[in-house]
Design a protein around this motif. Structure first.
Motif, PDB file in Angstrom:
ATOM      1  N   PHE A   1      54.599  16.342   0.549  1.00 26.26           N
ATOM      2  CA  PHE A   1      55.135  17.647   0.174  1.00 26.26           C
ATOM      3  C   PHE A   1      54.321  18.232  -0.980  1.00 26.26           C
ATOM      4  O   PHE A   1      53.971  19.418  -0.986  1.00 26.26           O
ATOM      5  N   MET A   2      53.986  17.385  -1.956  1.00 25.02           N
ATOM      6  CA  MET A   2      53.221  17.858  -3.097  1.00 25.02           C
ATOM      7  C   MET A   2      51.831  18.329  -2.686  1.00 25.02           C
ATOM      8  O   MET A   2      51.322  19.330  -3.205  1.00 25.02           O
ATOM      9  N   GLU A   3      51.189  17.627  -1.749  1.00 30.62           N
ATOM     10  CA  GLU A   3      49.857  18.042  -1.302  1.00 30.62           C
ATOM     11  C   GLU A   3      49.888  19.414  -0.651  1.00 30.62           C
ATOM     12  O   GLU A   3      48.948  20.198  -0.785  1.00 30.62           O
ATOM     13  N   GLN A   4      50.988  19.727   0.051  1.00 26.53           N
ATOM     14  CA  GLN A   4      51.111  21.063   0.653  1.00 26.53           C
ATOM     15  C   GLN A   4      51.298  22.120  -0.442  1.00 26.53           C
ATOM     16  O   GLN A   4      50.743  23.226  -0.346  1.00 26.53           O
ATOM     17  N   VAL A   5      52.056  21.777  -1.476  1.00 30.06           N
ATOM     18  CA  VAL A   5      52.222  22.693  -2.610  1.00 30.06           C
ATOM     19  C   VAL A   5      50.871  22.964  -3.261  1.00 30.06           C
ATOM     20  O   VAL A   5      50.520  24.108  -3.579  1.00 30.06           O
ATOM     21  N   ARG A   6      50.070  21.916  -3.442  1.00 30.45           N
ATOM     22  CA  ARG A   6      48.759  22.049  -4.073  1.00 30.45           C
ATOM     23  C   ARG A   6      47.777  22.825  -3.185  1.00 30.45           C
ATOM     24  O   ARG A   6      46.801  23.382  -3.668  1.00 30.45           O
ATOM     25  N   THR A   7      48.045  22.864  -1.887  1.00 30.49           N
ATOM     26  CA  THR A   7      47.213  23.643  -0.968  1.00 30.49           C
ATOM     27  C   THR A   7      47.564  25.128  -1.023  1.00 30.49           C
ATOM     28  O   THR A   7      46.677  25.986  -1.067  1.00 30.49           O
ATOM     29  N   VAL A   8      48.845  25.449  -1.038  1.00 27.83           N
ATOM     30  CA  VAL A   8      49.252  26.841  -0.900  1.00 27.83           C
ATOM     31  C   VAL A   8      49.211  27.602  -2.227  1.00 27.83           C
ATOM     32  O   VAL A   8      48.926  28.809  -2.244  1.00 27.83           O
ATOM     33  N   LEU A   9      49.450  26.950  -3.352  1.00 25.85           N
ATOM     34  CA  LEU A   9      49.522  27.684  -4.613  1.00 25.85           C
ATOM     35  C   LEU A   9      48.216  28.397  -4.985  1.00 25.85           C
ATOM     36  O   LEU A   9      48.262  29.550  -5.428  1.00 25.85           O
ATOM     37  N   PRO A  10      47.038  27.769  -4.823  1.00 26.26           N
ATOM     38  CA  PRO A  10      45.807  28.508  -5.142  1.00 26.26           C
ATOM     39  C   PRO A  10      45.615  29.765  -4.287  1.00 26.26           C
ATOM     40  O   PRO A  10      45.008  30.737  -4.751  1.00 26.26           O
ATOM     41  N   VAL A  11      46.122  29.743  -3.057  1.00 26.18           N
ATOM     42  CA  VAL A  11      46.030  30.927  -2.198  1.00 26.18           C
ATOM     43  C   VAL A  11      46.813  32.092  -2.809  1.00 26.18           C
ATOM     44  O   VAL A  11      46.457  33.252  -2.650  1.00 26.18           O
ATOM     45  N   LEU A  12      47.862  31.753  -3.557  1.00 27.71           N
ATOM     46  CA  LEU A  12      48.708  32.772  -4.180  1.00 27.71           C
ATOM     47  C   LEU A  12      48.237  33.125  -5.593  1.00 27.71           C
ATOM     48  O   LEU A  12      48.899  33.887  -6.302  1.00 27.71           O
ATOM     49  N   GLY A  13      47.106  32.555  -6.001  1.00 20.48           N
ATOM     50  CA  GLY A  13      46.556  32.882  -7.310  1.00 20.48           C
ATOM     51  C   GLY A  13      46.932  31.917  -8.415  1.00 20.48           C
ATOM     52  O   GLY A  13      46.627  32.172  -9.586  1.00 20.48           O
ATOM     53  N   PHE A  14      47.579  30.804  -8.074  1.00 19.63           N
ATOM     54  CA  PHE A  14      47.954  29.792  -9.067  1.00 19.63           C
ATOM     55  C   PHE A  14      47.009  28.607  -8.926  1.00 19.63           C
ATOM     56  O   PHE A  14      47.167  27.777  -8.030  1.00 19.63           O
TER      57      PHE A  14
END
Length: 330
Positions: free
Chosen positions: A155-168
């Motif tokens: 779950f954390m790896e998916q969070v780390r994948t999507v957040l940079p796409v949103l600018g984080f």
């Protein structure tokens, strides 16, 4: 090569600076983000009544190169965000300008799950070093069964994948080329050849590599001992790196990079190394050949274009020509 990922973004109110949701195919997670100015609308969303983790993000007044970040968890995120929105003298937090909330579409995240996730994320953000955490140290939660810990790691790896796409970017890995020079590079992180920037008159010699779109100046590279160029430009970046201990004093009016450091462009890296504005595309040269960064990049683009043309010829029935890349990653 690693396979591509599909991320679905939805502009809740139809504007790019409003509320935004994001989901990854075949992942149960759901991401909701928005500016603090939209908090009254955000807390009315059903996701805010679920168990989840959240990130409060704002500028660091002491360091313009990184954000301030608070990572939290709650089984009622709306209530927690209302508390954080209070004035600081009433228990709130003043620094944040954006919020990002991660919940589960199937609502299977429990309080134990999000406490464990919070611990992992705080630890990871601290190790990456792209932000200054308000949290301090992470608490360890080891009561989860082994299977749940594996699920939360995924779950954390998916969070780390999507957040940079949103600018984080604060959870995005910061590879250290110097410490991994003896290890084979991951396929998606093939570095460029090593570049060198020299100003012999001042004893300056620095080495760099491009990885994942960032230009790294490598540990132990030498830079100008002080900023000598015009005010403005990358002067603030130079001073900040000195204050942060990235650039430390060395012999004969030089500074040394105490660790690898990722710059947004070759010109930013060249300016800090030279102590003045510099055209990084011409200043950096391929080690051993003297080819400029600009010529090397143009060569890569030309090869990719001609290789694409060869593939089209083959698909159309032409014979095509077997080719090999003019560059092999070092």
């Amino acid at each position: 090569m690693t396979q591509g990922r599909s991320i679905r973004l939805f502009l809740v109110d139809g504007t790019p600076n409003g509320l935004l949701t994001a989901e990854i195919m075949n992942w149960t997670g759901h991401v909701l983000t928005g500016p603090r100015s939209k908090l009254s609308e955000l807390v009315q969303r059903p996701e805010c009544g679920r168990t989840g983790i959240y990130f409060l993000v704002g500028p660091d007044p002491e360091n313009s190169l990184r954000p301030l970040v608070y990572i939290g968890e709650s089984d009622d995120v709306a209530t927690r965000l209302k508390q954080h929105n209070r004035p600081e003298d009433k228990g709130g937090k003043d620094f944040w300008e954006k919020v990002c909330l991660v919940t589960s579409k199937d609502q299977n995240l429990t309080k134990a799950h999000v406490k464990y996730l919070e611990s992992l994320l705080i630890q990871n953000a601290g190790e990456v070093g792209r932000s200054r955490l308000i949290n301090g140290t992470a608490h360890e939660y080891i009561g989860l069964p082994e299977s749940d810990r594996a699920d939360m790691a995924f779950f954390m790896e998916q969070v780390r994948t999507v957040l940079p796409v949103l600018g984080f970017d604060f959870l995005r890995d910061r590879p250290m080329p110097s410490s991994s020079a003896s290890k084979p590079a991951e396929p998606e992180r093939q570095p460029s050849p090593r570049f060198v920037a020299e100003v012999p008159r001042f004893g300056i010699k620095a080495f760099g590599q491009e990885i994942d779109g960032e230009f790294y100046v490598l540990k132990d590279s030498l830079a100008r001992g002080s900023w000598t160029g015009a005010d403005g430009g990358y002067q603030g970046l130079y001073r900040q790196l000195c204050d942060d201990g990235v650039l430390v004093e060395a012999e004969e009016d030089l500074r040394r990079f105490a660790s690898d450091y990722a710059f947004s462009s070759p010109s930013a890296a060249a300016a800090v190394v030279s102590g003045r504005s510099a055209n990084g595309r011409e200043h950096w040269k391929v080690e051993g050949t003297g080819q400029t960064y600009a010529a090397w990049q143009d060569q890569q683009v030309s090869f990719a274009a001609s290789d694409q043309g060869t593939m089209i010829d083959k698909s159309a029935g032409g014979l095509g020509e077997s080719r090999s890349s003019p560059y092999t990653a070092s």
